[in-house]
Design an enzyme around this catalytic site. Sequence first.
Site, PDB file in Angstrom:
ATOM      1  N   LYS A  26      41.586  44.142  32.804  1.00 28.71           N
ATOM      2  CA  LYS A  26      42.597  43.381  32.069  1.00 28.71           C
ATOM      3  C   LYS A  26      43.598  44.317  31.392  1.00 28.71           C
ATOM      4  CE  LYS A  26      41.181  40.497  28.592  1.00 28.71           C
ATOM      5  NZ  LYS A  26      41.936  40.290  27.340  1.00 28.71           N
ATOM      6  N   ARG A  31      49.334  46.634  31.589  1.00 26.43           N
ATOM      7  CA  ARG A  31      50.210  47.814  31.553  1.00 26.43           C
ATOM      8  C   ARG A  31      50.925  48.015  32.879  1.00 26.43           C
ATOM      9  NH1 ARG A  31      46.239  47.980  27.805  1.00 26.43           N
ATOM     10  NH2 ARG A  31      46.369  49.432  26.040  1.00 26.43           N
ATOM     11  N   GLY A  98      46.415  39.190  22.745  1.00 28.40           N
ATOM     12  CA  GLY A  98      46.901  40.154  21.756  1.00 28.40           C
ATOM     13  C   GLY A  98      47.522  41.355  22.451  1.00 28.40           C
ATOM     14  N   SER A 171      43.613  51.423  16.993  1.00 25.46           N
ATOM     15  CA  SER A 171      43.958  50.318  17.884  1.00 25.46           C
ATOM     16  C   SER A 171      44.780  50.822  19.067  1.00 25.46           C
ATOM     17  CB  SER A 171      44.755  49.252  17.117  1.00 25.46           C
ATOM     18  OG  SER A 171      45.379  48.369  18.028  1.00 25.46           O
ATOM     19  N   GLN A 173      46.076  48.921  21.139  1.00 29.81           N
ATOM     20  CA  GLN A 173      47.222  48.018  21.289  1.00 29.81           C
ATOM     21  C   GLN A 173      48.397  48.505  20.454  1.00 29.81           C
ATOM     22  OE1 GLN A 173      45.845  44.066  20.388  1.00 29.81           O
ATOM     23  NE2 GLN A 173      44.694  43.885  22.294  1.00 29.81           N
ATOM     24  N   ASP A 324      35.010  45.705  22.731  1.00 26.06           N
ATOM     25  CA  ASP A 324      34.931  44.381  23.369  1.00 26.06           C
ATOM     26  C   ASP A 324      33.510  44.039  23.818  1.00 26.06           C
ATOM     27  OD1 ASP A 324      37.630  44.086  22.918  1.00 26.06           O
ATOM     28  OD2 ASP A 324      38.220  44.690  24.929  1.00 26.06           O
ATOM     29  N   LYS A 351      39.647  39.569  16.116  1.00 23.09           N
ATOM     30  CA  LYS A 351      39.783  39.461  17.580  1.00 23.09           C
ATOM     31  C   LYS A 351      40.053  37.995  17.922  1.00 23.09           C
ATOM     32  CE  LYS A 351      39.251  43.763  18.707  1.00 23.09           C
ATOM     33  NZ  LYS A 351      40.390  44.484  19.283  1.00 23.09           N
ATOM     34  N   ARG A 355      34.460  37.598  15.444  1.00 25.41           N
ATOM     35  CA  ARG A 355      33.279  37.790  16.296  1.00 25.41           C
ATOM     36  C   ARG A 355      32.025  38.140  15.507  1.00 25.41           C
ATOM     37  NH1 ARG A 355      36.372  40.683  21.449  1.00 25.41           N
ATOM     38  NH2 ARG A 355      37.085  38.699  22.328  1.00 25.41           N
ATOM     39  N   ARG A 398      34.769  36.134  25.193  1.00 20.79           N
ATOM     40  CA  ARG A 398      33.622  37.064  25.149  1.00 20.79           C
ATOM     41  C   ARG A 398      32.392  36.423  24.494  1.00 20.79           C
ATOM     42  NH1 ARG A 398      35.448  40.795  28.044  1.00 20.79           N
ATOM     43  NH2 ARG A 398      37.573  41.529  27.788  1.00 20.79           N
TER      44      ARG A 398
HETATM   45  C1  S3P Z   1      42.995  46.481  24.228  1.00 25.54           C
HETATM   46  C2  S3P Z   1      42.600  47.142  23.111  1.00 25.54           C
HETATM   47  C3  S3P Z   1      41.576  46.621  22.191  1.00 25.54           C
HETATM   48  C4  S3P Z   1      40.708  45.572  22.852  1.00 25.54           C
HETATM   49  C5  S3P Z   1      41.512  44.579  23.610  1.00 25.54           C
HETATM   50  C6  S3P Z   1      42.356  45.248  24.684  1.00 25.54           C
HETATM   51  C7  S3P Z   1      44.090  47.063  25.032  1.00 25.54           C
HETATM   52  O1  S3P Z   1      42.212  46.053  21.072  1.00 25.54           O
HETATM   53  O2  S3P Z   1      39.891  44.930  21.915  1.00 25.54           O
HETATM   54  O3  S3P Z   1      40.672  43.618  24.237  1.00 25.54           O
HETATM   55  O4  S3P Z   1      44.284  46.649  26.187  1.00 25.54           O
HETATM   56  O5  S3P Z   1      44.776  47.963  24.529  1.00 25.54           O
HETATM   57  P1  S3P Z   1      42.614  46.989  19.795  1.00 25.54           P
HETATM   58  O6  S3P Z   1      43.212  48.187  20.375  1.00 25.54           O
HETATM   59  O7  S3P Z   1      43.600  46.237  18.959  1.00 25.54           O
HETATM   60  O8  S3P Z   1      41.319  47.233  19.089  1.00 25.54           O
END
Ligand code: S3P
Length: 441
Positions: A26, A31, A98, A171, A173, A324, A351, A355, A398
Site C-alpha cells: 500500500k 508513492r 492518511g 512519521s 507520512q 501497523d 490511526k 487502536r 487492521r
Molecule cells: C505509512 C506510514 C505510517 C503507517 C501508515 C502508512 C506510509 O504512518 O502507519 O499505515 O505509507 O508512510 P505514520 O508514518 O504517520 O506513522
Amino acid sequence: MKPISQSVMVHPADFQGGSLEVPGDKSISHRIAMLAGLASGVSQVRNYLQAEDCINTLRAMEALGARSSFSENGDLEIHGTGGKILEPVGPLNLGNSGTGMRLLAGLMSGLPVSVEMTGDASLCSRPMGRIKAPLEKMGATIELTGERGCAPIRVKGGHLKAIDYVLPVASAQVKSCVLFAGLFAEGTTTVTEPVATRDHTERLMKAMGLPLTVDGLKISIQGFGSKGLNLMARPWMAPGDFSSAAYWMAAAAIKPGAKVTIRNVGLNARRTALLDVLKRMGAEVKIQRTSSSADAEVFGDITVKGQLLKGTEIGGGEIPNLIDEIPIIAVVGALAEGRTVIRDAAELRVKESDRIAVMAANLRLFGVNVEEKPDGMEIVGPTDLKAPSNVNSFGDHRIAMSMAILALQADQPVCINNVACVETSYPGFWDDMKRLGVNVE
Ligand code: S3P
C-alpha cells in the site's frame, strides 16, 4: 463488481497454513502513483494495490492531469502530467487514507493549484497540524477546515522555499510530505527524523535518479525550484505488502505445527520488525530473498512455523518498524505464555481508529487479560478464548483482520461486524482466508 459484506462469520479452524501471495504494498503503491503521475511519459506498474486507498491517490493524480488504466491482468499504465498540471475541479476525496492525504498535501503544495481534500469520518478526525506546520514554513497556504485542526484541508500551492525540518513525531507520512514538497522547492530541503521510519519515498525517489541523500536520520532533497520539475517515467513493481502478509504469519505463529509461506513479499528493513518479535516469542521464521540489486525495494519469500510462544516486550525505536502490526501482535500476545508489553506506541491512538482502546476492548470480549496504557497495553496469556457472539472493527481494516485471526482460535464462530473497511488495504482477504482452509461466511 462483487458486493462487499458488512459482516462475516469466521469459524474456528484447525489452521494448518499454506502458501500464497498477498496484494501489492500500500505505501509503495501510493508513492508510485504520485511519482509516475508527475513524470513525463508512460510508467508501467506491476502489482499496484487495487484497493480503495491507492485508487483514491491515483484518482487525485488524474485530477491533476495524469491518466491511468489497468489491463485485465492487473498491470497499470500511468501517463504522467510531465508538468502540464490541471487545477482539480471540486474537492478530492481520499477516503480512509492518511498516507494519500498527507503525501498529496506535500505534492500539491509545490504546484500552482488551489485544491481541497477531504475523506471519511475517520480521516477527518486524524491530526493534520503535523503537515500544516512544515508546509507553511515552505510557503504554502494550508487551511484545516475540519474540527480540532483536522481535514478537510485546503492547499494553495506555489513557489516553495527549502527548509531544514526536525520532525516532532516519528512519521514516515510527515517525512514524505515534506520530501514531496521539497522536490519543488528552491534549494535543498532537509528532514531529520527522531527515529528511523519506513523509507519507501527515499528509495523510490533515488530509483528515479532524484538528488536525494541520506545521512543517518537526515534526509536531503535538492529541489527543482524555478527550473521546473523534470522526472522521467520508468517501470515500477510493488512487492506484496508485508503488513497484509502479517495476518497469515501470525495465524501460523500461534498454532503449533502450522506453516505459512508468503511469496514475493516486501522485506524493507524498516517494515519487518514483526519477524524479530515472532522469533523472540519462539516462532520459526525463514526468509529467502528473491529481489535483485536492481530492484528499488527488497522482497522475497517468508515462511513462519508455529510453536508454543512466550510473551515479549516491544517499544522504543522498534515501534515505527511495526506500527501497523501492533493490533496483530496483540492477538499473538493473547495466545502466548506470560506477559506481552507494548509501550511507546501512543501514535496508535490517531490511526484509522484508536487502536489501543479498540484492541483492548475487543480482546477483553474474548476473555483476554489486557490492561490499557496511555502508550500501549499489557497482555497476560495464554488465553482460553471465549468467542463473543459479535465483535466490531470500528471501521478499521487492521482491527477487522486481527479479529479474524483471533477468531480462528476461539471456541465458537465469531461474527465480525463492519468489515467493508478491509477493502481499503486487502481486497481478497476473506477469499485468501478460505483458500487457507477456513470456513468464512
Ligand atoms: C505509512 C506510514 C505510517 C503507517 C501508515 C502508512 C506510509 O504512518 O502507519 O499505515 O505509507 O508512510 P505514520 O508514518 O504517520 O506513522
